[in-house]
Design a protein around this motif. Structure first.
Motif, PDB file in Angstrom:
ATOM      1  N   VAL A 134       8.038   2.514  -6.604  1.00 37.58           N
ATOM      2  CA  VAL A 134       7.154   1.797  -6.098  1.00 37.58           C
ATOM      3  C   VAL A 134       7.390   0.368  -5.241  1.00 37.58           C
ATOM      4  O   VAL A 134       8.700  -0.110  -5.693  1.00 37.58           O
ATOM      5  N   THR A 135       6.786   0.371  -5.098  1.00 38.81           N
ATOM      6  CA  THR A 135       6.992  -1.470  -3.923  1.00 38.81           C
ATOM      7  C   THR A 135       6.052  -2.484  -4.941  1.00 38.81           C
ATOM      8  O   THR A 135       6.600  -2.576  -5.875  1.00 38.81           O
ATOM      9  N   ASP A 136       6.493  -3.486  -4.813  1.00 39.83           N
ATOM     10  CA  ASP A 136       6.653  -4.802  -5.100  1.00 39.83           C
ATOM     11  C   ASP A 136       4.835  -5.764  -6.131  1.00 39.83           C
ATOM     12  O   ASP A 136       4.111  -6.089  -5.993  1.00 39.83           O
ATOM     13  N   ARG A 137       4.270  -4.781  -5.003  1.00 41.57           N
ATOM     14  CA  ARG A 137       2.516  -5.073  -4.443  1.00 41.57           C
ATOM     15  C   ARG A 137       1.984  -4.863  -6.380  1.00 41.57           C
ATOM     16  O   ARG A 137       2.136  -3.541  -6.900  1.00 41.57           O
ATOM     17  N   GLU A 138       1.960  -6.013  -6.643  1.00 43.39           N
ATOM     18  CA  GLU A 138       0.816  -5.689  -8.089  1.00 43.39           C
ATOM     19  C   GLU A 138      -0.304  -4.896  -7.772  1.00 43.39           C
ATOM     20  O   GLU A 138      -0.675  -4.415  -6.822  1.00 43.39           O
ATOM     21  N   SER A 139      -0.617  -4.031  -9.422  1.00 42.02           N
ATOM     22  CA  SER A 139      -1.183  -3.130  -8.736  1.00 42.02           C
ATOM     23  C   SER A 139      -3.018  -3.573  -9.768  1.00 42.02           C
ATOM     24  O   SER A 139      -2.606  -4.734 -10.445  1.00 42.02           O
ATOM     25  N   ILE A 140      -4.125  -2.574  -9.001  1.00 44.19           N
ATOM     26  CA  ILE A 140      -5.181  -3.527  -9.902  1.00 44.19           C
ATOM     27  C   ILE A 140      -5.467  -2.271 -10.368  1.00 44.19           C
ATOM     28  O   ILE A 140      -5.704  -1.647 -10.621  1.00 44.19           O
ATOM     29  N   ILE A 141      -5.823  -2.749 -11.720  1.00 38.92           N
ATOM     30  CA  ILE A 141      -6.616  -1.827 -12.627  1.00 38.92           C
ATOM     31  C   ILE A 141      -8.187  -1.760 -13.246  1.00 38.92           C
ATOM     32  O   ILE A 141      -8.097  -2.809 -13.357  1.00 38.92           O
ATOM     33  N   MET A 142      -8.810  -1.446 -13.015  1.00 34.82           N
ATOM     34  CA  MET A 142     -10.453  -1.605 -13.468  1.00 34.82           C
ATOM     35  C   MET A 142     -11.204  -0.645 -14.440  1.00 34.82           C
ATOM     36  O   MET A 142      -9.963   0.443 -14.553  1.00 34.82           O
ATOM     37  N   GLU A 143     -12.075  -0.652 -15.136  1.00 29.18           N
ATOM     38  CA  GLU A 143     -13.304   0.303 -15.658  1.00 29.18           C
ATOM     39  C   GLU A 143     -14.460   0.936 -15.538  1.00 29.18           C
ATOM     40  O   GLU A 143     -14.559   0.065 -14.797  1.00 29.18           O
TER      41      GLU A 143
ATOM     42  N   ILE B 168      -9.066   3.144 -13.543  1.00 28.83           N
ATOM     43  CA  ILE B 168      -9.398   3.333 -12.003  1.00 28.83           C
ATOM     44  C   ILE B 168      -8.069   2.308 -12.341  1.00 28.83           C
ATOM     45  O   ILE B 168      -7.921   0.946 -12.574  1.00 28.83           O
ATOM     46  N   GLU B 169      -7.122   2.642 -10.936  1.00 33.40           N
ATOM     47  CA  GLU B 169      -5.604   2.272 -10.908  1.00 33.40           C
ATOM     48  C   GLU B 169      -5.738   2.216  -9.310  1.00 33.40           C
ATOM     49  O   GLU B 169      -5.420   3.158  -8.970  1.00 33.40           O
ATOM     50  N   VAL B 170      -5.117   1.005  -8.718  1.00 32.48           N
ATOM     51  CA  VAL B 170      -4.784   0.920  -7.462  1.00 32.48           C
ATOM     52  C   VAL B 170      -3.299   0.762  -7.540  1.00 32.48           C
ATOM     53  O   VAL B 170      -3.467  -0.200  -7.684  1.00 32.48           O
ATOM     54  N   PHE B 171      -2.622   1.214  -6.745  1.00 30.71           N
ATOM     55  CA  PHE B 171      -0.943   0.896  -6.319  1.00 30.71           C
ATOM     56  C   PHE B 171      -0.669   2.025  -5.340  1.00 30.71           C
ATOM     57  O   PHE B 171      -1.085   2.694  -4.656  1.00 30.71           O
ATOM     58  N   GLU B 172       0.604   1.233  -4.813  1.00 29.63           N
ATOM     59  CA  GLU B 172       1.143   1.387  -3.787  1.00 29.63           C
ATOM     60  C   GLU B 172       2.703   1.618  -3.849  1.00 29.63           C
ATOM     61  O   GLU B 172       3.762   1.483  -4.174  1.00 29.63           O
ATOM     62  N   TRP B 173       2.762   3.531  -3.709  1.00 26.63           N
ATOM     63  CA  TRP B 173       3.951   4.124  -3.764  1.00 26.63           C
ATOM     64  C   TRP B 173       5.011   3.637  -2.752  1.00 26.63           C
ATOM     65  O   TRP B 173       4.304   3.726  -1.939  1.00 26.63           O
ATOM     66  N   LEU B 174       6.421   3.845  -3.014  1.00 26.56           N
ATOM     67  CA  LEU B 174       7.381   3.015  -1.457  1.00 26.56           C
ATOM     68  C   LEU B 174       7.060   3.780  -0.277  1.00 26.56           C
ATOM     69  O   LEU B 174       7.082   3.662   0.462  1.00 26.56           O
ATOM     70  N   SER B 175       6.842   5.322  -0.787  1.00 29.34           N
ATOM     71  CA  SER B 175       7.261   6.204   0.450  1.00 29.34           C
ATOM     72  C   SER B 175       6.343   7.326   0.235  1.00 29.34           C
ATOM     73  O   SER B 175       6.611   7.423  -1.440  1.00 29.34           O
ATOM     74  N   ALA B 176       6.223   8.755   0.902  1.00 27.09           N
ATOM     75  CA  ALA B 176       5.813   9.819   0.634  1.00 27.09           C
ATOM     76  C   ALA B 176       7.617  10.415   0.454  1.00 27.09           C
ATOM     77  O   ALA B 176       7.225  11.166  -0.651  1.00 27.09           O
ATOM     78  N   GLU B 177       8.098  10.026   0.403  1.00 28.73           N
ATOM     79  CA  GLU B 177       9.859  10.760  -0.392  1.00 28.73           C
ATOM     80  C   GLU B 177       9.316  10.216  -1.914  1.00 28.73           C
ATOM     81  O   GLU B 177       9.752  10.845  -2.848  1.00 28.73           O
ATOM     82  N   ALA B 178       9.222   9.193  -2.562  1.00 30.12           N
ATOM     83  CA  ALA B 178       9.657   8.863  -3.900  1.00 30.12           C
ATOM     84  C   ALA B 178       8.055   9.084  -4.485  1.00 30.12           C
ATOM     85  O   ALA B 178       8.516   9.148  -5.558  1.00 30.12           O
ATOM     86  N   ILE B 179       6.824   9.549  -3.558  1.00 34.49           N
ATOM     87  CA  ILE B 179       5.767  10.515  -4.269  1.00 34.49           C
ATOM     88  C   ILE B 179       6.464  12.088  -4.993  1.00 34.49           C
ATOM     89  O   ILE B 179       6.742  12.693  -5.770  1.00 34.49           O
ATOM     90  N   ALA B 180       7.233  12.668  -3.956  1.00 33.35           N
ATOM     91  CA  ALA B 180       8.149  14.149  -3.490  1.00 33.35           C
ATOM     92  C   ALA B 180       9.004  13.312  -5.165  1.00 33.35           C
ATOM     93  O   ALA B 180       8.946  14.772  -6.090  1.00 33.35           O
ATOM     94  N   ASN B 181       9.349  12.212  -4.780  1.00 38.47           N
ATOM     95  CA  ASN B 181      11.219  12.444  -5.990  1.00 38.47           C
ATOM     96  C   ASN B 181      10.115  12.230  -7.620  1.00 38.47           C
ATOM     97  O   ASN B 181      11.489  12.148  -8.112  1.00 38.47           O
TER      98      ASN B 181
END
Length: 105
Positions: free
Chosen positions: A36-45, A52-65
């Motif tokens: 994942v990137t250094d972007r902080e996630s947002i967590i809510m209820e 619910i969580e909003v976060f950023e994967w580094l790339s499509a490849e990172a998701i696959a990995n």
């Protein structure tokens, strides 16, 4: 290029607090694996207790990995014990023009 995702975790009965505790480790564990990137996630209820969580994967490849990463697989097993993943459109808040949720620390 990063990919921002929104995930909804519906806690299993009696597992609400366990899920909230597990959420505190989610992003740090993915960061440790370089997924994942250094972007902080947002967590809510949501009103029904879904997290619910909003976060950023580094790339499509990172998701696959992530799907072959042993540490991530272990973590996903921990999530499976305390929650189910649900589509966002099952949350009543998503019917509103501006979906509002309670912040989770």
């Amino acid at each position: 290029m990063g990919q921002i995702v929104i995930v909804a975790y519906k806690p299993k009965p009696g597992k609400e607090e366990a899920l909230k505790q597990l959420m505190k480790t989610h992003l740090p564990r993915l960061k440790q694996e370089g997924l994942v990137t250094d972007r902080e996630s947002i967590i809510m209820e949501a009103a029904d207790g879904t997290i619910i969580e909003v976060f950023e994967w580094l790339s499509a490849e990172a998701i696959a990995n992530a799907h072959s990463n042993k540490a991530v697989q272990q973590m996903w097993g921990e999530y499976a014990a305390v929650c189910d993943y649900v589509p966002l459109n099952t949350l009543k808040e998503t019917n509103d023009m501006f979906a509002g949720f309670k912040p989770v620390d």
